[in-house]
Write a protein that holds these residues in place. Structure first.
Motif, PDB file in Angstrom:
ATOM      1  N   VAL A  24      28.644  10.288  41.193  1.00  0.00           N
ATOM      2  CA  VAL A  24      28.854  10.539  39.521  1.00  0.00           C
ATOM      3  C   VAL A  24      29.275  12.567  39.728  1.00  0.00           C
ATOM      4  O   VAL A  24      28.296  12.842  39.889  1.00  0.00           O
ATOM      5  CB  VAL A  24      28.783  10.347  37.950  1.00  0.00           C
ATOM      6  N   ASP A  25      29.576  13.008  39.695  1.00  0.00           N
ATOM      7  CA  ASP A  25      29.612  14.570  39.817  1.00  0.00           C
ATOM      8  C   ASP A  25      29.544  15.086  38.341  1.00  0.00           C
ATOM      9  O   ASP A  25      30.150  15.022  37.258  1.00  0.00           O
ATOM     10  CB  ASP A  25      31.688  15.037  39.513  1.00  0.00           C
ATOM     11  N   LEU A  26      27.577  15.728  38.009  1.00  0.00           N
ATOM     12  CA  LEU A  26      27.920  15.880  37.341  1.00  0.00           C
ATOM     13  C   LEU A  26      28.320  16.731  36.574  1.00  0.00           C
ATOM     14  O   LEU A  26      27.947  17.523  35.314  1.00  0.00           O
ATOM     15  CB  LEU A  26      26.530  16.882  37.235  1.00  0.00           C
ATOM     16  N   GLY A  79      24.202   7.717  43.186  1.00  0.00           N
ATOM     17  CA  GLY A  79      25.225   9.187  42.865  1.00  0.00           C
ATOM     18  C   GLY A  79      26.692   8.891  43.326  1.00  0.00           C
ATOM     19  O   GLY A  79      27.594  10.102  44.027  1.00  0.00           O
ATOM     20  N   TRP A 139      24.375   9.090  38.132  1.00  0.00           N
ATOM     21  CA  TRP A 139      23.960  10.010  39.063  1.00  0.00           C
ATOM     22  C   TRP A 139      22.750   9.891  39.742  1.00  0.00           C
ATOM     23  O   TRP A 139      22.860   9.923  41.380  1.00  0.00           O
ATOM     24  CB  TRP A 139      24.179  11.183  38.189  1.00  0.00           C
TER      25      TRP A 139
END
Length: 196
Positions: free
Chosen positions: A177-179, A175, A171
């Motif tokens: 990846v959806d946290l 960037g 992330w």
């Protein structure tokens, strides 16, 4: 606290805050004495007085944020009533920390932090012992009760944190990846690997 001591504390705080801001803007190579003193308004002599060197300042900055991360994860664990909810809470707390403090998280997951950790792992662990001991005790309690797989504590820590650190690094660097999604999916996946 005397006014001199208060000024010293304020200087230390200003240097630490400035070091993170300079690191976030310019990366490791940009963290120089000149950049730090210019941005903070603190003299070179004060920087050396309080930290000894730029490396000393950066080490203190890393310890500050490692401590905050461990506090968040530890608080999440200790508020949980079962091993499963504790693992889930720890994963979510870690990812929330990354999302809320991306500059600090970027530093904590940097090659600079990796080099420091590899070179001074035992010393870093010793300085964070007050935070790490309760986490280890929490894990050991649930291993002893049979709620977690009977594995050595360091292995369990790695099984919990490995995927979380991987997602955090992805992330922070790429960037993609959806946290939030990771916080929903990872706890259950990690839990399955730790069930007795």
């Amino acid at each position: 606290m005397s006014s001199k001591q208060r000024r010293g504390v304020e200087t230390v705080e200003r240097l630490l805050d400035t070091a993170l801001a300079v690191y976030a803007e310019a990366g490791e190579a940009g963290v120089t004495v000149q950049a730090l003193t210019t941005s903070s308004g603190v003299s070179q002599g004060s920087l050396y007085h309080h930290f000894g060197s730029v490396d000393g300042l950066m080490n203190a900055l890393l310890l500050r944020w490692i401590g905050r991360l461990l506090d968040d994860v530890g608080t999440a664990l200790t508020r949980s009533r079962t091993a499963r909810t504790g693992i889930s809470a720890a994963v979510r707390a870690y990812l929330a920390f990354v999302g809320e403090h991306p500059d600090a998280a970027r530093l904590l997951h940097s090659s600079y932090a990796d080099r420091l950790t590899m070179a001074q792992a035992r010393q870093l662990r010793d300085t964070q012992e007050a935070r790490l001991s309760p986490l280890a005790a929490w894990l050991e309690r649930y291993v002893a009760s049979g709620e977690l797989a009977r594995l050595p504590t360091p292995l369990i820590e790695s099984m919990v944190l490995g995927p979380v650190v991987g997602v955090a690094r992805r992330w922070l660097s790429v960037g993609d990846v959806d946290l939030g999604q990771a916080a929903r999916v990872l706890p259950d996946r990690i839990w399955r690997s730790l069930e007795p």
